[in-house]
Motif scaffolding. Structure first.
Motif, short mmCIF file in Angstrom:
data_model
loop_
_atom_site.label_atom_id
_atom_site.label_comp_id
_atom_site.label_asym_id
_atom_site.label_seq_id
_atom_site.Cartn_x
_atom_site.Cartn_y
_atom_site.Cartn_z
N GLU A 114 1.97 -2.94 66.43
CA GLU A 114 1.81 -3.52 65.04
C GLU A 114 2.56 -4.68 64.93
N LEU A 115 2.90 -5.32 66.15
CA LEU A 115 3.67 -6.54 66.60
C LEU A 115 3.00 -7.38 65.48
N ASP A 116 3.81 -8.58 64.81
CA ASP A 116 3.74 -9.54 64.43
C ASP A 116 3.34 -10.90 65.89
N PRO A 117 1.87 -11.24 65.81
CA PRO A 117 1.30 -11.99 67.22
C PRO A 117 2.80 -13.13 67.64
N GLU A 118 3.16 -13.03 67.05
CA GLU A 118 4.15 -14.91 67.34
C GLU A 118 5.10 -13.50 68.73
N ARG A 119 5.53 -12.80 68.62
CA ARG A 119 6.81 -12.08 69.08
C ARG A 119 5.53 -11.27 70.23
N ALA A 120 4.28 -10.94 69.95
CA ALA A 120 4.08 -10.50 71.04
C ALA A 120 3.74 -11.44 72.35
N LEU A 121 4.09 -12.56 72.32
CA LEU A 121 3.55 -13.62 73.27
C LEU A 121 4.86 -13.79 73.92
N GLY A 122 5.80 -12.95 73.44
CA GLY A 122 6.61 -12.89 74.44
C GLY A 122 7.33 -12.23 75.75
N PHE A 123 6.00 -11.47 75.72
CA PHE A 123 5.80 -10.41 76.89
C PHE A 123 5.38 -11.22 78.36
N SER A 124 6.37 -10.57 79.79
CA SER A 124 5.79 -11.30 80.00
C SER A 124 4.83 -9.77 81.76
N ILE A 125 3.83 -10.75 81.25
CA ILE A 125 2.68 -10.01 82.06
C ILE A 125 2.26 -10.40 83.70
N ASP A 126 2.73 -9.90 84.39
CA ASP A 126 2.16 -10.38 85.84
C ASP A 126 0.87 -10.32 86.59
N THR A 127 1.20 -11.30 87.32
CA THR A 127 -0.70 -10.77 87.73
C THR A 127 -0.63 -9.64 88.93
N CYS A 128 -1.51 -8.77 89.05
CA CYS A 128 -1.74 -7.29 89.24
C CYS A 128 -0.72 -6.28 89.01
N SER A 129 -0.13 -6.77 87.58
CA SER A 129 0.54 -5.53 86.75
C SER A 129 -0.18 -4.93 86.20
#
Length: 212
Positions: free
Chosen positions: A167-182
């Motif tokens: 239930e995050l504010d969308p701006e905060r969710a953009l801070g996640f690092s999501i690597d390829t093949c993770s």
């Protein structure tokens, strides 16, 4: 109290090839699935008999195929879920960031001041992505309660799923690092009289990410 736990395994596709520094969003580009050892490790980490989902973009199909090849098992039935696709960047797809900086209409600068709420021309905002990813998660959780669901998808969609679960504010969710093949794992927990809640098991788990 009886609980039903539906486990979502969100896998970001393999590295894209051919982008050459351009914004690709929903452009249908190929990906590099040549690292057999990496896909063998992914196959070990993932459940053996899940529901499989991919998006309409071929980089997710190729990644799922590489995981199945590495597992040594038969290729299972795979469903295509359009609502888990990457963010659509509209008229910006195929352009470089330098191309956008050179424009004088001000749209690019407004986008980066509030990237979660502003949509590129003829594209969608990150808030739009969250809405459709939420629909997909709710729909498949209802269809497959108590199952493992492996969704080979995209960085933007995985961030959107985390925004839904936390239930995050969308701006905060953009801070996640999501690597390829993770792998990102979120569990939906439904219990009689308790409503529903989420458990975050892993975010951006990758065989090499702690060494980067």
């Amino acid at each position: 109290m009886t609980q039903t736990v539906t486990r979502w395994w969100l896998v970001r596709h393999a590295p894209v090839v051919g982008a050459h520094g351009r914004i690709y969003g929903q452009d249908d580009l190929d990906c590099d699935c040549s690292d057999a050892a990496l896909f063998a490790e992914l196959a070990i980490l993932l459940p053996t008999e899940p529901v499989w989902l991919v998006t309409p973009l071929r980089r997710t199909h190729a990644t799922a195929d590489a995981i199945h090849l590495a597992s040594g098992g038969m290729k299972p039935e795979i469903a295509i879920e359009p609502d888990l696709a990457e963010q659509h960047f509209g008229d910006w797809q195929g352009l470089t960031y330098a191309d956008l900086e050179a424009r004088r209409d001000g749209v690019y600068h407004r986008f980066w001041h509030a990237p979660a709420d502003h949509a590129p021309p003829n594209g969608e905002s990150f808030r739009d992505v969250i809405a459709r990813v939420s629909r997909a998660i709710d729909r498949h959780t209802r269809q497959h309660p108590g199952r493992d669901i492996v969704a080979v998808t995209h960085g933007g969609a995985i961030r959107a799923a985390l925004a839904v679960a936390l239930e995050l504010d969308p701006e905060r969710a953009l801070g996640f690092s999501i690597d390829t093949c993770s792998i990102t794992r979120i569990d939906r927990i439904d219990g009689a009289g308790e409503g529903a809640s989420w458990r975050i098991v892993a975010v951006n788990r990758h065989p090499q990410n702690l060494a980067r």
